[in-house]
Design an enzyme around this catalytic site. Structure first.
Site, PDB file in Angstrom:
ATOM      1  N   ASP A  44      -9.570  -3.874  -5.714  1.00  0.00           N
ATOM      2  CA  ASP A  44      -8.927  -2.967  -4.758  1.00  0.00           C
ATOM      3  C   ASP A  44      -9.523  -1.567  -4.881  1.00  0.00           C
ATOM      4  O   ASP A  44      -9.424  -0.927  -5.930  1.00  0.00           O
ATOM      5  CB  ASP A  44      -7.417  -2.928  -5.036  1.00  0.00           C
ATOM      6  CG  ASP A  44      -6.629  -2.285  -3.910  1.00  0.00           C
ATOM      7  OD1 ASP A  44      -7.214  -1.495  -3.138  1.00  0.00           O
ATOM      8  OD2 ASP A  44      -5.426  -2.566  -3.803  1.00  0.00           O
ATOM      9  N   HIS A 102      -6.913  -6.034  -0.723  1.00  0.00           N
ATOM     10  CA  HIS A 102      -5.851  -5.065  -0.436  1.00  0.00           C
ATOM     11  C   HIS A 102      -5.157  -5.393   0.886  1.00  0.00           C
ATOM     12  O   HIS A 102      -3.936  -5.398   0.972  1.00  0.00           O
ATOM     13  CB  HIS A 102      -6.448  -3.654  -0.388  1.00  0.00           C
ATOM     14  CG  HIS A 102      -5.438  -2.565  -0.205  1.00  0.00           C
ATOM     15  ND1 HIS A 102      -4.798  -1.950  -1.257  1.00  0.00           N
ATOM     16  CD2 HIS A 102      -4.950  -1.968   0.918  1.00  0.00           C
ATOM     17  CE1 HIS A 102      -3.966  -1.031  -0.809  1.00  0.00           C
ATOM     18  NE2 HIS A 102      -4.044  -1.021   0.513  1.00  0.00           N
ATOM     19  N   SER A 138       0.831  -1.191   0.000  1.00  0.00           N
ATOM     20  CA  SER A 138       0.000   0.000   0.000  1.00  0.00           C
ATOM     21  C   SER A 138       0.877   1.256   0.000  1.00  0.00           C
ATOM     22  O   SER A 138       1.705   1.421  -0.892  1.00  0.00           O
ATOM     23  CB  SER A 138      -0.957  -0.050   1.205  1.00  0.00           C
ATOM     24  OG  SER A 138      -1.962   0.911   1.083  1.00  0.00           O
TER      25      SER A 138
END
Length: 323
Positions: free
Chosen positions: A269, A298, A137
């Site tokens: 996502d 995610h 991320s």
């Protein structure tokens, strides 16, 4: 198999002051001070940079699996974001950094968190030790910035998992999070302090344990103080800066480092939707840019650590076999 890995592989926990920020480091594999000349150093370190919240303990199952799947040849370390985890009262915080190092300005912001990771790598990892960076991320954005700000570091691969490296505020989740994190940030601070500061530690610990149990997160390094208002404020502050600053993809740094980059995008996502994959694939058709075929979310660390570690170990196979 998973439980066997968890039992067999020890993980060492340290709390350090890095750049002026309290930091949890979890080390899977060798954790002796690499700066000790008498130590037989590994040739490579696999270094995991988390998303937000940057709680390193959530990545322990992933790190254990990855360490095992790479034949326990190379240490796997996880670093928390500065100020996202506080040491328990009985834990000692070490300050083994360069005595001439200055405190990092705005260390809890996005740029400060990047400098925080650079300060750790420069202080705690020998200059000649090769590096594999794994960013999840916003950790992916931090990885790219490390390559940009410190090209002298011997990074042989950077794996960017579910990478939030562009247009965060325009993503489906970003459109919801931006008003909360940017416009109502102080209201969130106030509410967290109002509700959590007077709350007894036993109650906060119970809530934390129940929440982790509901998410099926089980490891001994999750700190029960992650519900501290100070940590929550730092998580929110970093999130707000992500929405404001992670806007345009840095194509220049991607182009310069493309041979060592692997991107892994999800199909569902809401932080980096499939159209972001389509766009970067179009701009860099020769790049190692992959789309998930296993419907992994995610937040893969909650239920898909084993699957992700298996793929990562496979991607690294050729590089690690040469060492």
């Amino acid at each position: 198999m998973d439980s066997e890995i968890e039992e067999e592989i020890p993980v060492h926990e340290e709390f350090i002051s890095c750049g002026g920020g309290e930091t949890q480091v979890l080390k899977c594999g060798p954790w002796t001070d690499f700066n000790d000349p008498s130590v037989d150093k590994p040739k490579l370190l696999i270094f995991i940079i988390p998303g937000n919240p940057g709680i390193s303990s959530f990545y322990v199952p992933f790190a254990k699996d990855l360490y095992s799947l790479t034949n326990k040849r190379f240490p796997v370390w996880i670093i928390s974001h500065a100020g996202h985890v506080l040491a328990p009262k009985e834990k000692k915080i070490t300050t083994s950094e360069d005595p001439n190092a200055q405190e990092i300005k705005d260390i809890y912001g996005l740029s400060g968190q990047i400098e925080h990771k650079l300060a750790f790598l420069r202080t705690h990892v020998p200059k000649e030790m090769k590096l594999v960076l794994i960013g999840h991320s916003i950790g992916s954005y931090i990885c790219l910035q490390i390559l940009k700000r410190a090209p002298e570091l011997p990074v042989i691969r950077a794996l960017l998992l579910f990478p939030t490296i562009e247009r965060m505020s325009e993503s489906p989740n970003g459109r919801i999070a931006t008003p909360l994190l940017c416009w109502f940030r102080y209201a969130l601070y106030f509410i967290s302090y109002l509700l959590l500061k007077p709350c007894p530690e036993t109650i906060k610990s119970m809530v934390c344990r129940m929440s982790l149990q509901a998410m099926n997160v089980k490891n001994e390094f999750v700190q029960m103080n992650i519900l501290e208002p100070f940590c929550i404020a730092n998580v929110v502050y970093l999130g707000g800066q992500e929405m404001m600053e992670v806007v345009k993809r840095d194509n220049e740094i991607i182009k310069e480092n493309l041979p060592k980059l692997t991107f892994y995008y999800g199909t569902t996502d809401r932080w980096c939707p499939k159209e972001y994959y389509d766009d970067i694939k179009k701009d860099f058709p020769e790049g190692d840019i992959r789309l998930c075929e296993k419907n992994i979310p995610h937040a893969f660390i909650i239920s898909f650590s084993k699957e992700m570690a298996t793929m990562v170990a496979d991607w690294l196979g050729d590089d690690l076999s040469k060492l």
